[in-house]
Scaffold this motif. Structure first.
Motif, PDB file in Angstrom:
ATOM      1  N   LYS A  89       0.840  -1.198   0.000  1.00 46.34           N
ATOM      2  CA  LYS A  89       0.000   0.000   0.000  1.00 46.34           C
ATOM      3  C   LYS A  89       0.879   1.254   0.000  1.00 46.34           C
ATOM      4  N   LEU A  90       1.906   1.241   0.839  1.00 48.48           N
ATOM      5  CA  LEU A  90       2.810   2.392   0.902  1.00 48.48           C
ATOM      6  C   LEU A  90       3.581   2.574  -0.400  1.00 48.48           C
ATOM      7  N   LEU A  91       4.042   1.458  -0.966  1.00 47.52           N
ATOM      8  CA  LEU A  91       4.784   1.528  -2.225  1.00 47.52           C
ATOM      9  C   LEU A  91       3.927   2.195  -3.289  1.00 47.52           C
ATOM     10  N   LEU A  92       2.644   1.806  -3.310  1.00 50.97           N
ATOM     11  CA  LEU A  92       1.735   2.363  -4.307  1.00 50.97           C
ATOM     12  C   LEU A  92       1.509   3.851  -4.043  1.00 50.97           C
ATOM     13  N   ALA A  93       1.326   4.175  -2.770  1.00 48.90           N
ATOM     14  CA  ALA A  93       1.055   5.561  -2.424  1.00 48.90           C
ATOM     15  C   ALA A  93       2.239   6.454  -2.780  1.00 48.90           C
ATOM     16  N   ASP A  94       3.427   5.932  -2.618  1.00 53.51           N
ATOM     17  CA  ASP A  94       4.630   6.722  -2.906  1.00 53.51           C
ATOM     18  C   ASP A  94       5.064   6.624  -4.354  1.00 53.51           C
ATOM     19  N   GLU A  95       4.331   5.832  -5.105  1.00 49.33           N
ATOM     20  CA  GLU A  95       4.630   5.619  -6.528  1.00 49.33           C
ATOM     21  C   GLU A  95       6.076   5.202  -6.739  1.00 49.33           C
ATOM     22  N   ILE A  96       6.497   4.256  -5.931  1.00 48.48           N
ATOM     23  CA  ILE A  96       7.848   3.708  -6.082  1.00 48.48           C
ATOM     24  C   ILE A  96       7.843   2.821  -7.329  1.00 48.48           C
ATOM     25  N   SER A  97       8.844   2.976  -8.171  1.00 54.36           N
ATOM     26  CA  SER A  97       8.836   2.165  -9.389  1.00 54.36           C
ATOM     27  C   SER A  97       9.527   0.835  -9.120  1.00 54.36           C
ATOM     28  N   PRO A  98       9.099  -0.191  -9.862  1.00 53.28           N
ATOM     29  CA  PRO A  98       9.650  -1.519  -9.620  1.00 53.28           C
ATOM     30  C   PRO A  98      11.161  -1.569  -9.762  1.00 53.28           C
TER      31      PRO A  98
END
Lengths: 282, 391
Positions: free
Chosen positions: A233-242
Motif C-alpha cells: 500500500k505504501l509503495l503504491l502511495a509513494d509511486e515507487i517504481s519496480p
C-alpha cells in the motif's frame, strides 16, 4: 450445512483451510486455528461469517479473562450498592447478571459464528473450564437456576498464537488447523485480492524482496502477510517504481519504506549493519 | 474401518485416541471429503492431529500406510537431517576437517554417496562396512570408527567425541512426558514466590470493613490485585551428544517447569555455553541468539538453572577454539563466568549420577567454577538446588 465456505473476494483460503471450516461447520465442533501472527487467523472468522451470512460474535481473550466471563457475570458489588441506596431493582437477581459472549451465541435465533480470539493469552486452566460448555453447548446459571442451551450450535473458531500449550482434553474436542505461511503462488493471489490490477513487475519485485527479507537469519519478528499488504500500500502511495526494488539484494540496499515490514528496532539495526558490511566488502 | 490406519499412526508416535478416529469416521459419513486421496489426507490430518509438531510424523505414517509399505521400525535413523543439505554449515568447518573431507573425495561426493546409499538401503543395518546403520566402519551411520564418519541419528557410543564435524538435527525437548513429573513439580513449588500484581479484582475484606466503618456504616469496597506466582526462571539446556542418554530425564524436568512457571525462558546449548544460544533445535543454525543479548535482557531477579552433564573435553571449557563444532573465540569458562556474574542465583543440575562425576575432568572444572552449586538431577538433588536458589 447447505452453504460451503470457499474463501471470498477479500480472503484467499487454501484447500485445506476450506476443508477445515466446512468440517467444523458440518460436524459442529470448534475449530482451533494456529499460525504465525499476521497470517489472517482472526480475519478468517470475519470472512466465514460474511460468506455464510451469519452474525459474528467476538470474544477477545486477555491474560485476566476468566472462562466464567464468557458465560455470564453476576455483579454482586452493584447489587450491594443498590441495596444500600434502596433501589427497587435489587429484588430481582437477574438485573445483576450480565450475559457473556457464549450466552449470547447460545440464545441467538439464527446460527452465529463465535470467535474466541487468542485463547493462549489466558490462564493455563482457561480452556479446561470451557470443556463441557463447548461439548454439550449448555451451561447452568447458579444464581437463577436457569439452564442455557444453544438453540443452534454456533460455528466456533478459536485462534491461538502458541504462547501456551493447550490441554489435551480441550484439543481433543476441536478440529485443528495450522495456517502455513503462504508460498509464493498463494501470496500472489492474496496480494491480487487486495490490490487488483497491481503492476506485475512491482508485485514480483516486492514479493522477491519480501521473501528475501524473511530469509535473513536472526530476525526477531519476520514480516508476515499483513505487513506485506501494508508495505505494498505504501509503495503504491509513494509511486515507487519496480526498478528501485529490482535487481538489488536486501543486503546491498535496505528496501524503501522498510518501516512497514520491520517492526523491531533491533531488526532494522541488523539490516543496516548487514548492508553496511556488504558495501564495505563490495 | 480405518483401524489399521489408526494403529500405524500410533506406531509412528502420533498421539491419537479413539475419539479422534470416531470424529474422522463421522466426518467421512457426513461427506466432508469426497473420495479423492488428497481430500482424505486433509481431513485425516484435521481430525487426528492437534499440534503442528506432529505434522511431520503424520505425513510419514500416512505415506507409509497408503503406499502399502511396511513401517520401518526406526524411521528416524534413515532421514537425512535437512541441515546437511544446506551449504552454510560448511563454513563452520576447520581446515583440518576440510582436509579430512578431501580424503574421501570432497564433500559433494560424500553427500552424494550418502544419498545413494540411503536409497539403495531398505532395512535397518548394524555392523558391516558399507551400509548406513549403527556400528561398523562405513563412513556413514553412527557409532562407527571411520574418521570421516557422518553420524546419522542414533546414539553415540563413544562417550568423548573429539572434533566431531557432523551436524545433527537435535531433537527439541518434548515436553509431553507427564509421568514422573508430578514429584518434580512439587519440588519446584518451593521456588514459588507470590506477589500481588496486575489489576485490583479481588475483594480486600479487612480493608473494606475498616473503610466502611470509617465511612459511617456506608459500604466502601476496597479491592486489591490477585496473588500470582512471580518467580522468574531462566533455564539453559544442554542438548545432543552425550546428553542423549539423559534426554528422558530432561524432558520430564522441562515438562514440569513449563507448566509451573509463568515467567520461564529457556535456551539450548551444546556441551558448554558459548556466544550463541538457541530456542529451537531444528532451526539452530538459522536462528540463534547472542548470549550477550540473553545476559542483557533478563534482569538480576531471574533464577538460573543450567542443565547439562558437564562431560566434554577440558579444552571446550578452558581454551578458545576448543568447541567441538564451531570456532569459539572465547573459552566456555569465560561465558560461564559472565553468567555467574550477571545472575546471583545460579545452579547446575547434572543428570549423571554423583558417583560417576569424578570420572570426568570437565565435571570437576565446572563444579569448582560453580562454587559447588552442582546438583544431581534426582528428586533430592532438585530439592537441594531449589533450596539453594530460594535462599
Amino acid at each position: 450445512m447447505s452453504q460451503r465456505f470457499s474463501g471470498s473476494d477479500r480472503y484467499v483460503a487454501t484447500d485445506d483451510l476450506q476443508m477445515a471450516v466446512n468440517a467444523a461447520a458440518t460436524l459442529q465442533r470448534p475449530l482451533l486455528i494456529k499460525g504465525e501472527p499476521g497470517t489472517g487467523k482472526t480475519m478468517l472468522a470475519e470472512e466465514v461469517a460474511k460468506a455464510l451470512d451469519m452474525p459474528l460474535l467476538s470474544w477477545h481473550i486477555k491474560s485476566t479473562t476468566k472462562a466464567q466471563q464468557g458465560l455470564y457475570e453476576y455483579d454482586a458489588v452493584s447489587r450491594l450498592r443498590d441495596s444500600q441506596l434502596g433501589d427497587e431493582k435489587v429484588h430481582e437477581i437477574r438485573h445483576y447478571i450480565k450475559k457473556g459472549m457464549l450466552w449470547q451465541a447460545f440464545e441467538s435465533e439464527v446460527p452465529v459464528v463465535l470467535l474466541i480470539d487468542e485463547i493462549d493469552k489466558a490462564d493455563i486452566e482457561f480452556p479446561n473450564d470451557l470443556l463441557v460448555e463447548l461439548d454439550k453447548m449448555l451451561f447452568s446459571v447458579y444464581e437463577t437456576g436457569q439452564i442455557i442451551q444453544a438453540k443452534h450450535r454456533p460455528i466456533i473458531i478459536i485462534t491461538s498464537n502458541n504462547e501456551k500449550e493447550l490441554p489435551d482434553a480441550f484439543l481433543r474436542r476441536c478440529f485443528f488447523h495450522y495456517i502455513n505461511f503462504p508460498d509464493n503462488t498463494t501470496m500472489k493471489k492474496i496480494v491480487e485480492v487486495h490490490y487488483p490490477g497491481l503492476q506485475k513487475q512491482l508485485l514480483s519485485a516486492a514479493l522477491e524482496t519480501f521473501f528475501e527479507l524473511r530469509d535473513v537469519p536472526g530476525l526477531r519478528k519476520k514480516p508476515s502477510t499483513s505487513e506485506l499488504i501494508d508495505w505494498i500500500k505504501l509503495l503504491l502511495a509513494d509511486e515507487i517504481s519496480p526498478e528501485i526494488l529490482q535487481g538489488k539484494s536486501i543486503k546491498e540496499a535496505i528496501p524503501p519504506l522498510y518501516g512497514a515490514l520491520l517492526k523491531n528496532e533491533q531488526d532494522v539495526h541488523m539490516l543496516q549493519k548487514l548492508a553496511f558490511m556488504m558495501r564495505r566488502e563490495g | 474401518m480405518l483401524v489399521n490406519f489408526f494403529y500405524s499412526l500410533k506406531k509412528a508416535g502420533v498421539p491419537v485416541s479413539t475419539k479422534e478416529l470416531l470424529v474422522l469416521l463421522d466426518a467421512l459419513e457426513a461427506e466432508v471429503a469426497f473420495g479423492s486421496a488428497n481430500e482424505f489426507y486433509q481431513l485425516a490430518k484435521l481430525c487426528m492431529i492437534k499440534d503442528e509438531k506432529y505434522f511431520d510424523r503424520f505425513d510419514v505414517a500416512f505415506g507409509h500406510f497408503f503406499n502399502g509399505l511396511e513401517m520401518i521400525k526406526d524411521l528416524e535413523t534413515f532421514l537425512i537431517p535437512h541441515d546437511w543439505l544446506s551449504p552454510d554449515w560448511i563454513n563452520n568447518l576447520s581446515e583440518e576437517d576440510k582436509e579430512k573431507i578431501e580424503a574421501l573425495g570432497g564433500l559433494d561426493k560424500l553427500m552424494e554417496t550418502l544419498k545413494k546409499r540411503l536409497e539403495e538401503q531398505q532395512k535397518r543395518h548394524q555392523g558391516g562396512n558399507k551400509w548406513v546403520g549403527t556400528g561398523g566402519t562405513s563412513p556413514f551411520g553412527n557409532s562407527g570408527y571411520h574418521p570421516e564418519g557422518v553420524r546419522i541419528g542414533g546414539q553415540s557410543q563413544h562417550h568423548r567425541a573429539v572434533k566431531v564435524w557432523e551436524k545433527r538435527q537435535f531433537k527439541n525437548l518434548d515436553d509431553s512426558v507427564e509421568i514422573g513429573t508430578r514429584s518434580m513439580k512439587i519440588a519446584l513449588k518451593k521456588l514459588r514466590k507470590f506477589a500481588r500484581a496486575g489489576i485490583a479484582n479481588e475483594l480486600d475484606l479487612d480493608n473494606t470493613i475498616r473503610s466502611t466503618a470509617n465511612n459511617a456504616g456506608f459500604l466502601d469496597l476496597k479491592m486489591r490485585p490477585e496473588k500470582h506466582n512471580a518467580a522468574k526462571l531462566l533455564i539453559f539446556f544442554d542438548v545432543g551428544g552425550s546428553m542423549d542418554w539423559h534426554i528422558k530425564l530432561c524432558e520430564e524436568l522441562f515438562s514440569a517447569v513449563k507448566t509451573e512457571f509463568k515467567h520461564l525462558e529457556y535456551f539450548y546449548f551444546h556441551n558448554c555455553i558459548y556466544e550463541n544460544l538457541w530456542r529451537d533445535n531444528t532451526r539452530r543454525w538459522q536462528e540463534n541468539i547472542s548470549t550477550w543479548d540473553v545476559i542483557h535482557t533478563y534482569p538480576k531477579d531471574y533464577h538460573v538453572i543450567i542443565v547439562g552433564d558437564a562431560a566434554m573435553s577440558p579444552y571446550e571449557i578452558s581454551h578458545p577454539y576448543g568447541s567441538v563444532e564451531h570456532m569459539n573465540e572465547e573459552p566456555g569458562r569465560l561465558w560461564l563466568q559472565r553468567i555467574l556474574d550477571t545472575w546471583e542465583k545460579v545452579v547446575w543440575l547434572n543428570p549423571v549420577p554423583v558417583e560417576q562425576w569424578h570420572y570426568t575432568h570437565s565435571t570437576h572444572m565446572l563444579k569448582a567454577q560453580m562454587s559447588d552449586r552442582m546438583y544431581p538431577l534426582t528428586l533430592s538433588g532438585l530439592e537441594a538446588a531449589i533450596k539453594c536458589l530460594s535462599r
